[in-house]
Scaffold this motif. Sequence first.
Motif, PDB file in Angstrom:
ATOM      1  N   ILE A 292       8.069  42.867  73.140  1.00 16.42           N
ATOM      2  CA  ILE A 292       8.541  43.351  71.843  1.00 16.42           C
ATOM      3  C   ILE A 292       8.811  44.851  71.923  1.00 16.42           C
ATOM      4  O   ILE A 292       7.968  45.625  72.393  1.00 16.42           O
ATOM      5  N   ASP A 293       9.981  45.258  71.469  1.00 17.52           N
ATOM      6  CA  ASP A 293      10.349  46.682  71.451  1.00 17.52           C
ATOM      7  C   ASP A 293       9.743  47.310  70.188  1.00 17.52           C
ATOM      8  O   ASP A 293      10.386  47.391  69.141  1.00 17.52           O
ATOM      9  N   VAL A 294       8.497  47.724  70.301  1.00 16.98           N
ATOM     10  CA  VAL A 294       7.748  48.192  69.131  1.00 16.98           C
ATOM     11  C   VAL A 294       8.377  49.444  68.538  1.00 16.98           C
ATOM     12  O   VAL A 294       8.474  49.585  67.306  1.00 16.98           O
ATOM     13  N   ASP A 295       8.817  50.364  69.376  1.00 19.45           N
ATOM     14  CA  ASP A 295       9.397  51.609  68.854  1.00 19.45           C
ATOM     15  C   ASP A 295      10.656  51.332  68.037  1.00 19.45           C
ATOM     16  O   ASP A 295      10.863  51.938  66.974  1.00 19.45           O
ATOM     17  N   LEU A 296      11.502  50.423  68.519  1.00 16.07           N
ATOM     18  CA  LEU A 296      12.710  50.084  67.764  1.00 16.07           C
ATOM     19  C   LEU A 296      12.343  49.370  66.459  1.00 16.07           C
ATOM     20  O   LEU A 296      12.950  49.620  65.415  1.00 16.07           O
ATOM     21  N   LEU A 297      11.351  48.507  66.512  1.00 17.01           N
ATOM     22  CA  LEU A 297      10.897  47.822  65.306  1.00 17.01           C
ATOM     23  C   LEU A 297      10.417  48.838  64.273  1.00 17.01           C
ATOM     24  O   LEU A 297      10.779  48.763  63.080  1.00 17.01           O
ATOM     25  N   LEU A 298       9.620  49.795  64.697  1.00 14.61           N
ATOM     26  CA  LEU A 298       9.115  50.817  63.775  1.00 14.61           C
ATOM     27  C   LEU A 298      10.256  51.648  63.197  1.00 14.61           C
ATOM     28  O   LEU A 298      10.248  51.998  62.007  1.00 14.61           O
ATOM     29  N   ALA A 299      11.246  51.955  64.021  1.00 18.20           N
ATOM     30  CA  ALA A 299      12.383  52.752  63.550  1.00 18.20           C
ATOM     31  C   ALA A 299      13.153  52.013  62.463  1.00 18.20           C
ATOM     32  O   ALA A 299      13.541  52.600  61.443  1.00 18.20           O
ATOM     33  N   LYS A 300      13.382  50.719  62.668  1.00 21.43           N
ATOM     34  CA  LYS A 300      14.131  49.946  61.671  1.00 21.43           C
ATOM     35  C   LYS A 300      13.312  49.748  60.396  1.00 21.43           C
ATOM     36  O   LYS A 300      13.857  49.743  59.285  1.00 21.43           O
ATOM     37  N   ILE A 301      11.996  49.563  60.534  1.00 17.88           N
ATOM     38  CA  ILE A 301      11.132  49.447  59.355  1.00 17.88           C
ATOM     39  C   ILE A 301      11.195  50.737  58.539  1.00 17.88           C
ATOM     40  O   ILE A 301      11.209  50.718  57.303  1.00 17.88           O
ATOM     41  N   GLY A 302      11.264  51.857  59.246  1.00 20.60           N
ATOM     42  CA  GLY A 302      11.282  53.151  58.573  1.00 20.60           C
ATOM     43  C   GLY A 302      12.504  53.396  57.707  1.00 20.60           C
ATOM     44  O   GLY A 302      12.494  54.298  56.856  1.00 20.60           O
ATOM     45  N   THR A 303      13.558  52.592  57.898  1.00 20.36           N
ATOM     46  CA  THR A 303      14.767  52.759  57.086  1.00 20.36           C
ATOM     47  C   THR A 303      14.649  52.079  55.726  1.00 20.36           C
ATOM     48  O   THR A 303      15.582  52.158  54.919  1.00 20.36           O
ATOM     49  N   GLY A 304      13.540  51.389  55.481  1.00 19.43           N
ATOM     50  CA  GLY A 304      13.298  50.815  54.164  1.00 19.43           C
ATOM     51  C   GLY A 304      14.014  49.526  53.849  1.00 19.43           C
ATOM     52  O   GLY A 304      14.626  49.397  52.774  1.00 19.43           O
ATOM     53  N   PRO A 305      13.972  48.515  54.730  1.00 25.08           N
ATOM     54  CA  PRO A 305      14.596  47.228  54.401  1.00 25.08           C
ATOM     55  C   PRO A 305      13.855  46.548  53.246  1.00 25.08           C
ATOM     56  O   PRO A 305      12.688  46.857  52.977  1.00 25.08           O
ATOM     57  N   ARG A 306      14.529  45.653  52.582  1.00 24.53           N
ATOM     58  CA  ARG A 306      13.887  44.918  51.489  1.00 24.53           C
ATOM     59  C   ARG A 306      12.757  44.030  52.015  1.00 24.53           C
ATOM     60  O   ARG A 306      11.713  43.885  51.376  1.00 24.53           O
ATOM     61  N   LEU A 307      12.978  43.450  53.208  1.00 19.03           N
ATOM     62  CA  LEU A 307      12.038  42.487  53.767  1.00 19.03           C
ATOM     63  C   LEU A 307      11.893  42.727  55.266  1.00 19.03           C
ATOM     64  O   LEU A 307      12.882  42.960  55.961  1.00 19.03           O
ATOM     65  N   VAL A 308      10.659  42.681  55.749  1.00 18.58           N
ATOM     66  CA  VAL A 308      10.365  42.672  57.183  1.00 18.58           C
ATOM     67  C   VAL A 308       9.656  41.348  57.453  1.00 18.58           C
ATOM     68  O   VAL A 308       8.587  41.086  56.897  1.00 18.58           O
ATOM     69  N   MET A 309      10.259  40.490  58.276  1.00 22.85           N
ATOM     70  CA  MET A 309       9.720  39.137  58.440  1.00 22.85           C
ATOM     71  C   MET A 309       9.875  38.697  59.887  1.00 22.85           C
ATOM     72  O   MET A 309      10.976  38.679  60.429  1.00 22.85           O
ATOM     73  N   PHE A 310       8.765  38.352  60.521  1.00 27.70           N
ATOM     74  CA  PHE A 310       8.808  37.905  61.907  1.00 27.70           C
ATOM     75  C   PHE A 310       7.573  37.075  62.219  1.00 27.70           C
ATOM     76  O   PHE A 310       6.590  37.096  61.487  1.00 27.70           O
ATOM     77  N   ALA A 311       7.661  36.341  63.334  1.00 23.02           N
ATOM     78  CA  ALA A 311       6.545  35.528  63.791  1.00 23.02           C
ATOM     79  C   ALA A 311       5.729  36.310  64.810  1.00 23.02           C
ATOM     80  O   ALA A 311       6.273  37.019  65.649  1.00 23.02           O
TER      81      ALA A 311
END
Length: 368
Positions: free
Chosen positions: A145-164
Amino acid sequence: MASDLNIVRPEVKQLTPYNSGLTIAEVQRRYNPRKISKLGSNENPLGPSPAVVSALTSYAANSHIYPDPAGQALRTRLAEKHGVAVEQIILGNGSEDLLSVICRTILRPGDRMVTLYPSFPLHEDYTTVMGAEVDRVGLDAALEIDVDLLLAKIGTGPRLVMFANPMNPAGAWLKPDDLRRVAAAVPAQSLLVIDEAYAEYAEGDGYLEAPDAMRGKDSDWIVLRTFSKAWGLAGLRIGYGIVSTSLLTGYLDRVRTPFNTNGAAQAAAIAALDGEAHVRTVVELARTERERVRSALEEAGYRVVPSRGNFLFFDTGTSGTDISEALLAEGVIVKPWKQPDYERFVRVSIGTAAENDHFLDALSKTRS
């Protein structure tokens, strides 16, 4: 009659049919193999505990009566199990039903949902149906899992973050510190949904269960669980969510159908919760056999993603669909992955030792 069905919403036309896998009967009709090992749907090969069978027999006489729409008895047991209020538990017709409920409750056209990729297709499909955008975070070069990229995208404020977590189909998982970082990074205006369908298989050192990571978090979150996998109730369709607040549960309840979990499934789930010893046996078999199969695949030259689920995801080096079809002729059902960039991969469930041997033997024949 219009041939292009303009009455259908364009979002629905974007969807591809869900690959639910072949049944034993279908493979029997097509190939009539000597034996069949069904390793395409991550099912529990040992089935449910004896207590579940007894509970279903007892329930049969009440089949004419509607089930408890609130599922109060089961929700009470689950609240006790997870140390939360009953009002924080919501039931679903499998956890996939709750994915739909969440998307219909939260997402609006033009919203964005961040997810890990390759993904469980319904995470993306239900988002697309609501007219929202899917923003994927793929595996890195090491198939982690590319954790840094995940954190960067979360930081942009999406309505929903959803994963298994562990991921389906890859089996990769967020390490405890990474999961804490993700939980802390989700902004107040976003909802975090973690699908823990395979949590029972992942438990142990190096894995943090999402409810523990979420405790004390100010923003809203939902953790999904299912009885379909380790508990052996796939055919009954029963799952549940642990929700951050009773207020959010109340809104989800307005969207779900009133009798979305049938009475037999509720009774079976309650009985299953009394069978912790059986689940431990199921999990131990999966872990032991998963490592044996992984080792065999790697010795044969395949690249395998490290997994904490009851399945393995490996690169066949060629068309995963072609390999899967060759395996079907030998009586082995696996799931070829068809999402872009992963068409060479196959997901194989971990079955009994005999089923896994059947798979490994059949796979070796595809290279001869």
